[in-house]
Design an enzyme around this catalytic site. Structure first.
Site, mmCIF file in Angstrom:
data_model
loop_
_atom_site.group_PDB
_atom_site.id
_atom_site.type_symbol
_atom_site.label_atom_id
_atom_site.label_comp_id
_atom_site.label_asym_id
_atom_site.label_seq_id
_atom_site.Cartn_x
_atom_site.Cartn_y
_atom_site.Cartn_z
ATOM 1 N N HIS A 1 1.681 0.039 -13.379
ATOM 2 C CA HIS A 1 2.262 -0.952 -13.404
ATOM 3 C C HIS A 1 3.806 -0.706 -13.590
ATOM 4 O O HIS A 1 4.210 0.018 -14.188
ATOM 5 C CB HIS A 1 2.005 -1.741 -14.467
ATOM 6 C CG HIS A 1 2.631 -3.091 -14.863
ATOM 7 N ND1 HIS A 1 2.224 -4.237 -14.169
ATOM 8 C CD2 HIS A 1 3.578 -3.487 -15.713
ATOM 9 C CE1 HIS A 1 2.864 -5.254 -14.461
ATOM 10 N NE2 HIS A 1 3.821 -4.879 -15.497
ATOM 11 N N GLY B 1 0.787 -1.092 -0.200
ATOM 12 C CA GLY B 1 0.079 0.081 0.058
ATOM 13 C C GLY B 1 0.927 1.304 0.057
ATOM 14 O O GLY B 1 0.369 2.148 0.273
ATOM 15 N N ASN C 1 -4.576 2.054 -13.837
ATOM 16 C CA ASN C 1 -3.872 0.959 -13.114
ATOM 17 C C ASN C 1 -2.470 1.611 -13.077
ATOM 18 O O ASN C 1 -1.971 2.357 -14.131
ATOM 19 C CB ASN C 1 -3.985 -0.360 -13.650
ATOM 20 C CG ASN C 1 -3.026 -1.271 -13.093
ATOM 21 O OD1 ASN C 1 -2.846 -1.457 -12.122
ATOM 22 N ND2 ASN C 1 -2.308 -2.031 -14.013
ATOM 23 N N MET D 1 -3.729 -7.155 -7.275
ATOM 24 C CA MET D 1 -3.135 -8.300 -8.155
ATOM 25 C C MET D 1 -4.218 -9.290 -8.582
ATOM 26 O O MET D 1 -4.143 -10.202 -8.350
ATOM 27 C CB MET D 1 -2.166 -8.734 -7.337
ATOM 28 C CG MET D 1 -0.910 -8.011 -6.949
ATOM 29 S SD MET D 1 -0.213 -7.054 -8.218
ATOM 30 C CE MET D 1 0.980 -7.973 -8.711
#
Ligand code: GAR
Length: 194
Positions: free
Chosen positions: A112, A15, A110, A93
């Site tokens: 990544h 987090g 998102n 995930m």
């Protein structure tokens, strides 16, 4: 843009990206309010971080449901009740299914840890090191039905530190914590105008 955008941060892990976004909201760098943190892992450290920040946490475990459809229906109901406008994935995930995508069309973002389309999926940093690349990076993108696919909103390159996963991960996280809040702020402003 006057009104704060209501977002849900989805996370499965430590987090640190949630913490950076929460800080950006408090500092006024991101004109948003984190309505809730949604996690599929009730024991994840993000839960502690959210509690510390007095942000509501909702844990919904897919294994408690007979189907992905039933799981996502519960998630959608919770998001609707909380009047969430955008879903921000921060180390979540799990592949987003068709029902959740349809409920938030072009409103799921998102981050990544690679220069997509290279190294999608799990352990992107490990994949980059194993491949021997000298430069990897960070991508922020809109989510579609694929695994780490969808229109790219922002990217930044990060030099691989001597094949060292830990140090490369540190560099990547430092970039993530800046690029995510900046990209989301631009996205929210653009969508408020349109
Ligand atoms: C981040 O590096 C994020 O880019 C990655 O998980 C990490 C979560 O860190 N996401 C993915 O790999 C998604 N495919 P955090 O829990 O400290 O924010």
């Amino acid at each position: 843009m006057k009104e704060k955008v209501k977002i849900a941060v989805f996370a499965s892990g430590s987090g640190s990206n949630f913490a950076a976004l929460e800080n950006a909201c408090r500092e006024g760098e991101l004109n948003a309010e984190i309505a809730l943190v949604m996690t599929d892992k009730p024991a994840a450290f993000v839960v502690e971080r959210a509690k510390q920040a007095a942000v509501r946490v909702v844990a919904v475990e897919p294994k408690a449901f007979p189907t992905k459809k039933a799981f996502e229906k519960t998630v959608i109901d919770i998001l609707r009740q909380a009047e969430v406008e955008w879903i921000v994935l921060a180390g979540y995930m799990r592949l987003i299914g068709p029902d959740l995508l349809a409920a938030f069309p072009s409103r799921i973002v998102n981050i990544h840890p690679s220069l997509l389309p290279s190294f999608p999926g799990k352990d992107a940093i490990g994949q980059a090191i194993a491949h021997g690349v000298k430069v990897t990076g960070v991508t922020v993108h809109l989510v579609d039905e694929g695994m780490d696919t969808g229109p790219i909103l922002a990217q930044e390159a990060v030099r691989v530190v001597d094949g060292n996963t830990e140090m490369t991960a540190q560099s990547i996280h430092a970039i993530e914590h800046v690029i995510y809040k900046e990209t989301l702020q631009k996205l929210f402003v653009a969508n408020a105008i349109n």
